[in-house]
Design a protein around this motif. Structure first.
Motif, PDB file in Angstrom:
ATOM      1  N   ALA A   8       0.833  -1.209   0.000  1.00  0.00           N
ATOM      2  CA  ALA A   8       0.000   0.000   0.000  1.00  0.00           C
ATOM      3  C   ALA A   8       0.867   1.257   0.000  1.00  0.00           C
ATOM      4  N   VAL A   9       1.893   1.282   0.859  1.00  0.00           N
ATOM      5  CA  VAL A   9       2.751   2.479   0.930  1.00  0.00           C
ATOM      6  C   VAL A   9       3.557   2.633  -0.368  1.00  0.00           C
ATOM      7  N   ALA A  10       4.048   1.517  -0.893  1.00  0.00           N
ATOM      8  CA  ALA A  10       4.824   1.595  -2.139  1.00  0.00           C
ATOM      9  C   ALA A  10       3.964   2.132  -3.279  1.00  0.00           C
ATOM     10  N   VAL A  11       2.733   1.603  -3.395  1.00  0.00           N
ATOM     11  CA  VAL A  11       1.838   2.073  -4.461  1.00  0.00           C
ATOM     12  C   VAL A  11       1.499   3.544  -4.245  1.00  0.00           C
ATOM     13  N   MET A  12       1.279   3.931  -2.960  1.00  0.00           N
ATOM     14  CA  MET A  12       0.947   5.331  -2.679  1.00  0.00           C
ATOM     15  C   MET A  12       2.088   6.259  -3.095  1.00  0.00           C
ATOM     16  N   ALA A  21       3.884  13.492   4.102  1.00  0.00           N
ATOM     17  CA  ALA A  21       3.677  13.368   5.552  1.00  0.00           C
ATOM     18  C   ALA A  21       2.968  12.058   5.882  1.00  0.00           C
ATOM     19  N   LEU A  22       1.948  11.724   5.093  1.00  0.00           N
ATOM     20  CA  LEU A  22       1.205  10.480   5.333  1.00  0.00           C
ATOM     21  C   LEU A  22       2.126   9.271   5.182  1.00  0.00           C
ATOM     22  N   VAL A  61       3.230   6.509   8.190  1.00  0.00           N
ATOM     23  CA  VAL A  61       3.015   5.052   8.086  1.00  0.00           C
ATOM     24  C   VAL A  61       4.349   4.309   8.206  1.00  0.00           C
ATOM     25  N   VAL A  62       5.352   4.774   7.462  1.00  0.00           N
ATOM     26  CA  VAL A  62       6.670   4.111   7.514  1.00  0.00           C
ATOM     27  C   VAL A  62       7.249   4.209   8.927  1.00  0.00           C
ATOM     28  N   LEU A 118       9.048   1.932  14.073  1.00  0.00           N
ATOM     29  CA  LEU A 118       9.064   2.032  15.543  1.00  0.00           C
ATOM     30  C   LEU A 118       8.426   0.812  16.197  1.00  0.00           C
ATOM     31  N   ARG A 119       7.431   0.248  15.530  1.00  0.00           N
ATOM     32  CA  ARG A 119       6.759  -0.943  16.074  1.00  0.00           C
ATOM     33  C   ARG A 119       7.703  -2.146  16.067  1.00  0.00           C
TER      34      ARG A 119
END
Lengths: 91, 142
Positions: B82-86, B129-130, B134-135, B140-141
């Motif tokens: 999802a992040v890569a596509v975004m 920023a979004l 997410v990253v 951090l998790r």
């Protein structure tokens, strides 16, 4: 300089694409070949653009050429679309 | 110089008549109709700004691709994709927006109008920023 930085950025994108090649096979190599070709084209036409800009400033008249922006935009969008395809198809 | 000044000072063609050929290509006349050639420095600065946006778009593309290629162990697969596509889609949006802005600024300069506000700047800010949130969350998790 701005065009030089742009073809260097194209080479960085090429290098990142090459990282994918072991996973997707030779089909993926089309992308780095296209981006490398675009980088070479930008680099090889550099002198002509610079000369045109200098003449334009000296003559106080320079016509904007939309071909470069159109090609770069089309390339970036096409490479992005292919990238999304590969991300979705990734194992 | 004198000839250029005369060209700039001369009035346009009467209504209904074809404008004279101004030495520009067909594509340039189609995208940038009307007005007169702006200061060459404006045209060159506009081109440099366009290239800066394109490099930003390429950085986003490379970031999205790198996320999928290098960060396999950091993210869950759906989040990573999802992040890569975004990021890649944001890069494509920035790229298209850069061209629209290049045309808009060039037209404004030809018509002696104010330079339009860069609409892709807030899009890039929000998208960046979004993506960073997410990253950062996933890193951090642990």
């Amino acid at each position: 300089m701005a065009w030089s930085r742009t073809w260097l950025a194209l080479l960085v994108v090429t290098a990142v694409f090459l990282r994918w090649s072991p996973h997707y096979g030779p089909g993926l190599l089309v992308l780095p070949v296209v981006t490398t070709g675009a980088a070479l084209l930008v680099a090889l036409t550099q002198r002509r653009r610079a000369r045109r800009g200098v003449h334009g400033i000296r003559a106080e008249r320079l016509t904007a050429d939309p071909v470069g922006p159109i090609l770069l935009t089309a390339l970036t969008i096409a490479v992005g679309a292919a990238g999304i395809g590969f991300v979705i198809a990734a194992p | 110089m004198g000839q250029v000044s005369q060209q700039r000072a001369s009035p346009g063609p009467p209504e209904g008549e074809q404008p004279p050929v101004d030495g520009r290509g067909r594509l340039a006349r189609l995208l940038l109709p009307g007005g007169e050639e702006p200061d060459p420095r404006v045209t060159l600065a506009n081109e440099r700004t366009f290239l800066a946006w394109i490099r930003t778009a390429m950085a986003l593309l490379a970031g999205g691709i790198a996320l999928e290629a290098f960060a396999v162990d950091v993210f869950d697969e759906p989040a990573r994709k999802a992040v890569a596509v975004m990021l890649i889609a944001l890069g494509m949006l920035v790229s298209g927006g850069a061209f629209v802005r290049w045309v808009g600024v060039e037209r404004a300069a030809r018509e002696h109008q104010p330079i339009p506000v860069p609409l892709i700047a807030p899009v890039l800010g929000l998208g960046g920023a979004l993506g960073a949130v997410v990253v950062g969350y996933y890193i951090l998790r642990g």
